[in-house]
Design an enzyme around this catalytic site. Structure first.
Site, PDB file in Angstrom:
ATOM      1  N   ARG A  82       0.833  -1.204   0.000  1.00 56.44           N
ATOM      2  CA  ARG A  82       0.000   0.000   0.000  1.00 56.44           C
ATOM      3  C   ARG A  82       0.871   1.259   0.000  1.00 56.44           C
ATOM      4  O   ARG A  82       0.559   2.238  -0.677  1.00 56.44           O
ATOM      5  CB  ARG A  82      -0.937  -0.032   1.220  1.00 56.44           C
ATOM      6  CG  ARG A  82      -2.063   0.978   1.137  1.00 56.44           C
ATOM      7  CD  ARG A  82      -3.132   0.692   2.167  1.00 56.44           C
ATOM      8  NE  ARG A  82      -2.620   0.814   3.529  1.00 56.44           N
ATOM      9  CZ  ARG A  82      -3.316   0.481   4.618  1.00 56.44           C
ATOM     10  NH1 ARG A  82      -4.549   0.007   4.509  1.00 56.44           N
ATOM     11  NH2 ARG A  82      -2.790   0.616   5.821  1.00 56.44           N
ATOM     12  N   LYS A 184      -2.645   6.470   1.497  1.00 54.83           N
ATOM     13  CA  LYS A 184      -2.447   6.926   2.881  1.00 54.83           C
ATOM     14  C   LYS A 184      -1.510   8.131   2.892  1.00 54.83           C
ATOM     15  O   LYS A 184      -0.338   8.039   3.264  1.00 54.83           O
ATOM     16  CB  LYS A 184      -1.900   5.774   3.727  1.00 54.83           C
ATOM     17  CG  LYS A 184      -2.648   5.634   5.054  1.00 54.83           C
ATOM     18  CD  LYS A 184      -2.355   4.345   5.757  1.00 54.83           C
ATOM     19  CE  LYS A 184      -2.792   4.400   7.209  1.00 54.83           C
ATOM     20  NZ  LYS A 184      -4.248   4.368   7.389  1.00 54.83           N
ATOM     21  N   GLU A 220     -16.318   6.327   3.937  1.00 52.72           N
ATOM     22  CA  GLU A 220     -15.731   5.784   5.164  1.00 52.72           C
ATOM     23  C   GLU A 220     -15.661   6.865   6.227  1.00 52.72           C
ATOM     24  O   GLU A 220     -16.257   7.922   6.073  1.00 52.72           O
ATOM     25  CB  GLU A 220     -14.361   5.171   4.873  1.00 52.72           C
ATOM     26  CG  GLU A 220     -13.344   6.127   4.290  1.00 52.72           C
ATOM     27  CD  GLU A 220     -11.938   5.511   4.203  1.00 52.72           C
ATOM     28  OE1 GLU A 220     -11.540   4.784   5.112  1.00 52.72           O
ATOM     29  OE2 GLU A 220     -11.249   5.789   3.219  1.00 52.72           O
TER      30      GLU A 220
HETATM   31  C1  LIG Z   1      -5.351   3.539   7.660  1.00 56.61           C
HETATM   32  C2  LIG Z   1      -6.743   3.812   7.274  1.00 56.61           C
HETATM   33  C3  LIG Z   1      -7.764   2.841   7.408  1.00 56.61           C
HETATM   34  C4  LIG Z   1      -7.538   1.509   8.078  1.00 56.61           C
HETATM   35  O1  LIG Z   1      -6.651   0.693   7.393  1.00 56.61           O
HETATM   36  P1  LIG Z   1      -5.986  -0.567   8.101  1.00 56.61           P
HETATM   37  O2  LIG Z   1      -5.040  -1.077   7.088  1.00 56.61           O
HETATM   38  O3  LIG Z   1      -7.065  -1.531   8.409  1.00 56.61           O
HETATM   39  O4  LIG Z   1      -5.333  -0.063   9.341  1.00 56.61           O
HETATM   40  C5  LIG Z   1      -9.023   3.161   6.943  1.00 56.61           C
HETATM   41  N1  LIG Z   1      -9.304   4.371   6.391  1.00 56.61           N
HETATM   42  C6  LIG Z   1      -8.359   5.322   6.263  1.00 56.61           C
HETATM   43  C7  LIG Z   1      -8.719   6.622   5.670  1.00 56.61           C
HETATM   44  C8  LIG Z   1      -7.052   5.077   6.700  1.00 56.61           C
HETATM   45  O5  LIG Z   1      -6.130   6.022   6.557  1.00 56.61           O
END
Ligand SMILES: *Cc1c(COP(=O)(O)O)cnc(C)c1O
Length: 341
Positions: A82, A184, A220
């Protein structure tokens, strides 16, 4: 191994400095070997790309002690992948995936005294991140970058038992269509701060963001993906190009299908369907799943049948199965658990 003198159950989620971190620099078109260091300070140009134009991204994962006393982390290869995808979208040089996993393991091993013991509920949070470090004044990618990994012990997420949370439908947007919602990037968080501070002031734990183009579909929250359970027991997770692909959510869906024999749908979810779901949870590394009891939408209220006292039965089963896999109580799918020797 002598553990650090820490009251593991009561540390909360704050930064506690641990002795070692990993640092690698990118210069003249190549990453150096990188090394562990005890120096927790970053020294960069006042004009660094990260400071002027927010060219930075990060990952988050955990190390913990299993039932059998092994120190492990959960699917770090997916974090590596990722971060690779994130870097490409931000015009940053990706950090090699195998070296990412190696760096994570090195830092955890070096900070072994800070990996909380089995049963404490605490974990060692691992933060890999990367930023443009040389001077950039015209708007363009930096030429030099730094990749770092530090760790910090964090307390149990559900201290004193799981309590479902109340969230609101946000009036702000998180990520534009064809924007950066699926990576991210630090910038996604900078612009979410006002929305979350506003929600907290109003008494809500989190924001539900809808798709900005039509405001009819569920995206989300600021840092976790939604997972819904229908009244006939199907798992439904929202699909959109601007949702961050949560590793926890993907793992929970796999567990639902392959361990619990449930039906799983990854598809667009209309906000108008949400009132018909039986259970709702937020998935992410921090909590695994955090149950949602209520959603406020401008004076209207959606109350899930699972209520405000405890997790709904399906989410509870998912939570128990995934945490069982992580803690070594249930056999893991191949490649999910990375043991740190
Ligand atoms: C990091 C993150 C998540 C959760 O991801 P995981 O890999 O399960 O920790 C969900 N939404 C956003 C916007 C994030 O930055």
């Amino acid at each position: 191994m002598q553990k650090a003198n820490i009251d593991w159950e009561n540390i909360g989620f704050g930064y506690i400095k641990t002795p070692y971190r990993f640092v690698s620099n990118y210069k003249n078109g190549a990453w150096d070997e990188g090394a562990l260091t005890e120096d927790d300070k970053v020294v960069i140009s006042e004009c660094a790309g990260v400071l002027q134009y927010a060219q930075t991204c990060f990952e988050g994962l955990k190390a913990y002690t299993t039932q059998h006393g092994h120190i492990v982390c959960f699917r770090p290869d997916l974090n590596a992948e990722r971060m690779h995808d994130t870097a490409l979208r931000l015009e940053m040089p990706p950090y090699p995936k195998d070296k990412f996993v190696e760096a994570v393991k090195k830092v955890v091993k070096a900070n072994e005294a800070y990996v909380p013991p089995y049963g404490s509920g605490a974990t060692l949070y691992i933060r890999p991140y990367m930023f443009g470090s040389d001077a950039v004044i015209g708007v363009k990618p930096a030429n030099e970058y730094q990749f770092r990994v530090f760790t910090t012990p964090v307390g149990p997420y559900f201290k004193g038992g799981v309590k479902p949370i109340v969230i609101k439908v946000s009036d702000f947007d998180r990520a534009a269509p064809r924007g950066t919602g699926h990576i991210k990037a630090g910038l996604n968080y900078a612009m979410s701060l006002h929305a979350i501070v506003t929600a907290h002031k109003e008494g809500f734990a989190e924001n539900m963001y809808l798709d900005p183009a039509t405001r009819t579909k569920v995206e989300e929250t600021g840092g976790a993906n939604f997972l819904f359970v229908t009244k006939d027991g199907t798992i439904v997770t929202p699909k959109s190009d601007s949702i961050l692909p949560s590793i926890t959510r993907r793992s929970l869906c796999y567990v639902a299908e392959h361990y619990l024999g449930m039906k799983v749908e990854h598809r667009e979810v209309l906000f108008s369907e949400v009132k018909d779901f039986a259970e709702c949870g937020l998935c992410g590394t921090a909590a695994v799943i955090s149950p949602v009891g209520k959603i406020f939408d401008h004076g209207k209220e959606i109350d899930f049948p699972s209520g405000m006292e405890k997790m709904g039965p399906v989410i509870q089963k998912l939570y128990d199965t995934l945490t069982g896999i992580q803690m070594g109580r249930i056999e893991a799918p191949k490649g999910w658990i990375e043991v740190i020797e």
